[in-house]
Design a protein around this motif. Structure first.
Motif, PDB file in Angstrom:
ATOM      1  N   TYR A 133       1.001  -1.477   0.061  1.00 33.69           N
ATOM      2  CA  TYR A 133      -0.247   0.116  -0.230  1.00 33.69           C
ATOM      3  C   TYR A 133       0.842   1.619   0.277  1.00 33.69           C
ATOM      4  N   ASP A 134       2.326   0.806  -0.105  1.00 34.65           N
ATOM      5  CA  ASP A 134       2.890   2.546   0.377  1.00 34.65           C
ATOM      6  C   ASP A 134       2.979   2.756   1.084  1.00 34.65           C
ATOM      7  N   LYS A 135       2.709   2.386   3.010  1.00 29.52           N
ATOM      8  CA  LYS A 135       2.398   2.697   3.543  1.00 29.52           C
ATOM      9  C   LYS A 135       4.272   3.073   4.348  1.00 29.52           C
ATOM     10  N   PRO A 136       4.685   4.066   4.803  1.00 32.62           N
ATOM     11  CA  PRO A 136       6.484   4.099   5.581  1.00 32.62           C
ATOM     12  C   PRO A 136       5.706   3.005   6.914  1.00 32.62           C
ATOM     13  N   VAL A 137       6.549   3.152   7.452  1.00 36.43           N
ATOM     14  CA  VAL A 137       6.422   2.335   8.814  1.00 36.43           C
ATOM     15  C   VAL A 137       7.266   2.907  10.280  1.00 36.43           C
TER      16      VAL A 137
END
Length: 419
Positions: free
Chosen positions: A142-146
């Motif tokens: 989902y192209d999300k940072p962590v």
């Protein structure tokens, strides 16, 4: 930032991370973050609190995602906030079953701007790396940072035990506290390395390493910054209530920020029962502002008072102006660009009053005990008027409002014929 302070506050650029449109790290300003304490499944309550935190100035808001009902509520919360005109990034805080919630609720995975993983409880024994990998793979999808957020209260016990044993085998050169600090740092770094091996880009990783003691926090972040250029989220966990929590957080984060460490901060205050959650946002902003990193609201300088200032007029006036600023800032930010740089002085007697007032954009030196009932007003370093009579405070308020309009009003550069 004032160039005079640029050498003092020079910050080491970290890798920049885009969190729902808010840039964290790199050369970007230190961002303010907060967290709700509502039941996320209660959409109405959570939307109301996120909105309040956002309007108070929180640039990122974290919410708990702990069960199916919470995960199902996340896209509804996001959509409701957008209808209110609020695009504040929402971060999902996951523990124990985050991998399952994200897999079972793809709308939640898509709606969140960032995932927070605690490597101490993402999974245990042989499941740990597998469940960690599942969350990271979802973030990639989902192209999300962590944010990999280590917390000393839920530290990876396998790692801690191993480091304790190694230290013992070497004759115990490190104390127990030092081994714990090393375990915290290693937990963050090893997890970040694993996330990168799985395929998550370095520009998608933020690290945090939270403890509850000031000296431990300083030691951990100083070491973490030496060993990584990843973006860092700062916060003293379980800081406490009231002045204790504010002082502890400010002392710890102030020292760390002064070293050029940190890209986003949260002040984890325990609110009074029924207290205002936005207090933590205000403290974070004030900390960044008094240290010279950012400006959020106009500064009101006021003397502390002494035997020369038995009148309470200057206290009441300073309080009134600060209250007006707090109430009006949501509108002023739009109407008066740059108003956050305003400096107002409200002084109580002739000893330091005129000098302080001259250094402010607009300032007043009220009469102290035994002084003549006159109050000189200074604007941009020049004495422009002396106020007298029973309406000194009200007259000065009008002058402050006029100064704001004349200096920051959007029509100030238009010609005399402007409508």
């Amino acid at each position: 930032m004032n160039s005079y302070y640029s050498h003092v506050f020079a910050r080491r650029p970290s890798v920049g991370v885009n969190v729902g449109g808010v840039m964290i790290g790199g050369d970007h300003p230190v961002a303010v973050q907060s967290m709700t304490n509502t039941d996320t499944a209660d959409v109405d309550a959570t939307v109301a609190q996120v909105a309040a935190l956002s309007k108070a100035g929180s640039e990122i808001v974290r919410i708990t995602v702990d069960r199916d009902e919470s995960a199902a509520a996340v896209p509804k919360i996001r959509d409701r906030l957008k209808r209110l005109g609020l695009d504040v990034p929402i971060v999902g805080d996951f523990h124990y079953i985050g991998h399952k919630l994200l897999a079972d609720h793809p709308a939640c995975a898509e709606a969140l701007a960032k995932y927070r993983i605690n490597p101490g409880n993402v999974g245990f024994k042989d499941k740990k790396d597998k469940q960690f990998a599942q969350i990271v793979e979802t973030a990639i999808r989902y192209d999300k940072p962590v944010r990999i957020g280590v917390n000393w209260g839920s530290l990876d016990q396998v790692l801690l035990t191993r480091l304790m044993d190694e230290n013992h085998d070497k004759g115990g050169p490190l104390g127990t506290q030092e081994v714990m600090q090393e375990a915290i740092v290693q937990s963050a770094l090893l997890s970040a390395d694993l996330a990168e091996e799985i395929g998550l880009g370095r520009d998608k990783i933020i690290l945090s390493a939270k403890v509850s003691q000031v000296q431990d926090l300083i030691a951990v972040y100083t070491e973490l910054a030496k060993r990584s250029d990843r973006a860092l989220h700062l916060g003293l966990t379980e800081a406490g209530m009231g002045s204790k929590g504010i002082v502890a957080s400010s002392a710890a984060l102030g020292i760390i920020l002064q070293q050029g460490i940190g890209d986003t901060i949260r002040i984890s205050l325990t609110p009074e029962p029924g207290g205002d959650r936005t207090r933590e946002v205000q403290v974070a902003q004030e900390l960044l502002q008094v240290m010279g990193f950012r400006q959020f609201v106009p500064v009101v300088a006021a003397c502390p008072g002494c035997g020369r200032t038995t009148s309470t007029v200057f206290q009441e006036l300073a309080q009134k102006i600060e209250g007006d600023i707090k109430r009006n800032m949501p509108v002023w930010r739009e109407k008066y660009p740059g108003v956050e740089t305003l400096n107002v002085a409200v002084m109580g007697c002739i000893v330091n009053g005129p000098g302080e007032s001259k250094h402010a954009d607009i300032g007043i030196s009220l009469p102290g005990t035994g002084e003549s009932p006159a109050a000189p007003v200074f604007v941009d370093g020049r004495k422009v008027k002396t106020l007298r009579g029973s309406n000194i405070a009200a007259d000065f308020e009008v002058m402050v409002n006029d100064y704001i309009e004349n200096r920051f009003g959007q029509d100030r550069h238009k010609g005399p014929d402007a409508a």
